[in-house]
Enzyme design. Structure first.
Site, short mmCIF file in Angstrom:
data_model
loop_
_atom_site.label_atom_id
_atom_site.label_comp_id
_atom_site.label_asym_id
_atom_site.label_seq_id
_atom_site.Cartn_x
_atom_site.Cartn_y
_atom_site.Cartn_z
N TRP A 1 -7.15 3.09 25.07
CA TRP A 1 -7.44 4.62 24.94
C TRP A 1 -7.99 6.26 25.07
CZ3 TRP A 1 -10.53 6.49 20.56
CH2 TRP A 1 -9.64 7.68 19.36
N ASP B 1 -13.42 -2.47 19.49
CA ASP B 1 -13.17 -1.03 19.36
C ASP B 1 -12.17 -1.71 18.28
OD1 ASP B 1 -11.84 1.40 17.91
OD2 ASP B 1 -11.57 2.02 20.10
N ALA C 1 -8.72 -1.38 15.43
CA ALA C 1 -8.00 0.04 14.95
C ALA C 1 -7.50 -0.18 14.59
CB ALA C 1 -8.10 1.34 16.13
N LYS D 1 -5.52 3.40 10.58
CA LYS D 1 -3.16 3.02 9.73
C LYS D 1 -3.35 1.26 9.59
CE LYS D 1 -3.62 4.15 14.38
NZ LYS D 1 -4.90 4.96 15.11
#
Length: 394
Positions: free
Chosen positions: A127, A208, A210, A243
């Site tokens: 990212w 991470d 997400a 999300k």
């Protein structure tokens, strides 16, 4: 004084969004921005979130601050969602943050406090904001091989060879599921090998996560994170609610510091609370409270899980449809990787000039590294995209 400031480079994804908005062509397709969209192109408010918000409006009696760490009930609910029973609750320090991005930034801050010379091993690609934040903070980044441009899968041997160079005091940043931007993920056998390597080198993992629930299911998507957290001495986890709860603008995230030594909890919790105080004092609460309500109310949780499954299956269906259309249009099975990838994104492995041609000749917008947002498609636009991909020679 301000005349000494230097103009900063524009965020490429935000710039792409602006270019898309300014494009006057009808039928333009936005596959760049990392936001879930339904078949009509909207980013809906999830049913359970809407119901929780109505309840909150009717029952909330104060807008006073929560604690520095946020509402403890939010931390409890999110830790249970992400970690299940993999780690005792007493071993997890946690603070609410402004989104997953805030959690990532706070995690890096914690690392810098603990070891200012730490090297952060980051997948190539990752990212882009990971890299931007680390650069802004002046922290040392070391890329490790991840995406195989030929197979469009994971270059696992290259990844392991590069991660073997990490050592005690270094951080290995991994994506818990649904790798952004590639969509290519490790299997559990490979994750176990990563854990074994971390224990051998002494490096500390930072996860991470997400997109939990967007790949193979809530528990399945958390399996790697749970394996890591239960198997190494210390783990940092940055979790986002943007999300899977669809609450992007509410900026809701959680940073966790896991230690197998429960005696470390007090120090870790105090450090995380201190960092919150230095950066924004008290974290935002509205989104966190909605998440807590959804996760702790049986009816709301069941409805949320059902809608999340609808979202996940919709993206899987679009993946299968796009792979089939590309096979038909190209007469080749070289795009089968799209059906194997998971999450919102797939990376096509196309050159920048071909991505430009998609935009210029077909009004189809992808990020420059050829990342496409599967959730930006629908049944009508899949054949259009497939035909354009073949025409530009990807």
């Amino acid at each position: 004084m301000f005349e000494t400031l230097k103009e900063q480079p524009a965020d490429k994804i935000l710039a792409l969004m602006q270019t898309f908005r300014e494009d006057p062509r009808e039928g333009k397709i936005d596959l760049g921005v990392g936001v879930y969209k339904d078949a009509s192109g909207n980013t809906p408010i999830m049913r359970a979130v809407k119901a929780a918000e109505k309840q909150l409006w009717e029952t909330e009696t104060t807008k006073a601050y929560t604690g520095l760490a946020g509402d403890p009930a939010f931390a409890d609910a999110m830790i249970a969602l992400v970690l299940g029973d993999a780690v005792p609750r007493a071993n997890v320090a946690a603070v609410a943050t402004p989104g997953g991005t805030g959690a990532v930034r706070q995690g890096f801050d914690m690392v810098r406090m603990a070891n200012p010379s730490a090297k952060i091993f980051v997948s190539n690609p990752t990212w882009p904001n990971h890299l931007s934040i680390l650069k802004h903070m002046g922290m040392t980044m070391v890329p490790y091989r991840y995406f195989d441009e030929d197979s469009r899968g994971v270059d696992f041997d290259g990844m392991m060879a590069d991660l073997a160079q990490a050592g005690p005091g270094d951080i290995v940043l991994v994506h818990g599921c649904c790798h952004n931007p590639t969509g290519a993920n490790l299997n559990m056998t490979e994750w176990q090998a990563v854990v074994d390597l971390l224990n051998k080198t002494g490096a500390t993992p930072m996860v991470d996560i997400a997109y939990q629930g967007f790949g193979d299911g809530l528990d399945e998507d958390a399996a790697a994170t749970r394996l890591i957290a239960s198997s190494v001495p210390e783990t940092i986890i940055a979790a986002s609610c943007s999300k899977n709860f669809g609450i992007y603008r509410e900026r809701t995230g959680l940073l966790m510091a896991v230690s197998q030594n429960s005696a470390a909890h007090k120090l870790n919790q105090g450090t995380l609370a201190y960092l919150n105080r230095q950066n924004y004092s008290f974290p935002p609460d509205h989104g966190a409270r909605l998440v807590t309500m959804v996760l702790t109310d049986d009816a709301l949780r069941m409805d949320w899980m059902a809608e999340l499954e609808e979202v996940r299956n919709s993206m899987l269906g679009l993946r299968d449809l796009l792979a089939s259309e590309l096979q038909r249009a190209s007469g080749s099975d070289r795009f089968g990787f799209i059906a194997q990838h998971r999450g919102m994104f797939s990376r096509l492995g196309a050159s920048t000039d071909k991505v430009d041609k998609l935009r210029e000749d077909h009004a189809i917008y992808l990020v420059g590294d050829s990342r496409l947002n599967i959730a930006g498609l629908n049944k009508e636009t899949v054949p259009i995209l497939a035909k354009a991909i073949v025409e530009v020679g990807i």
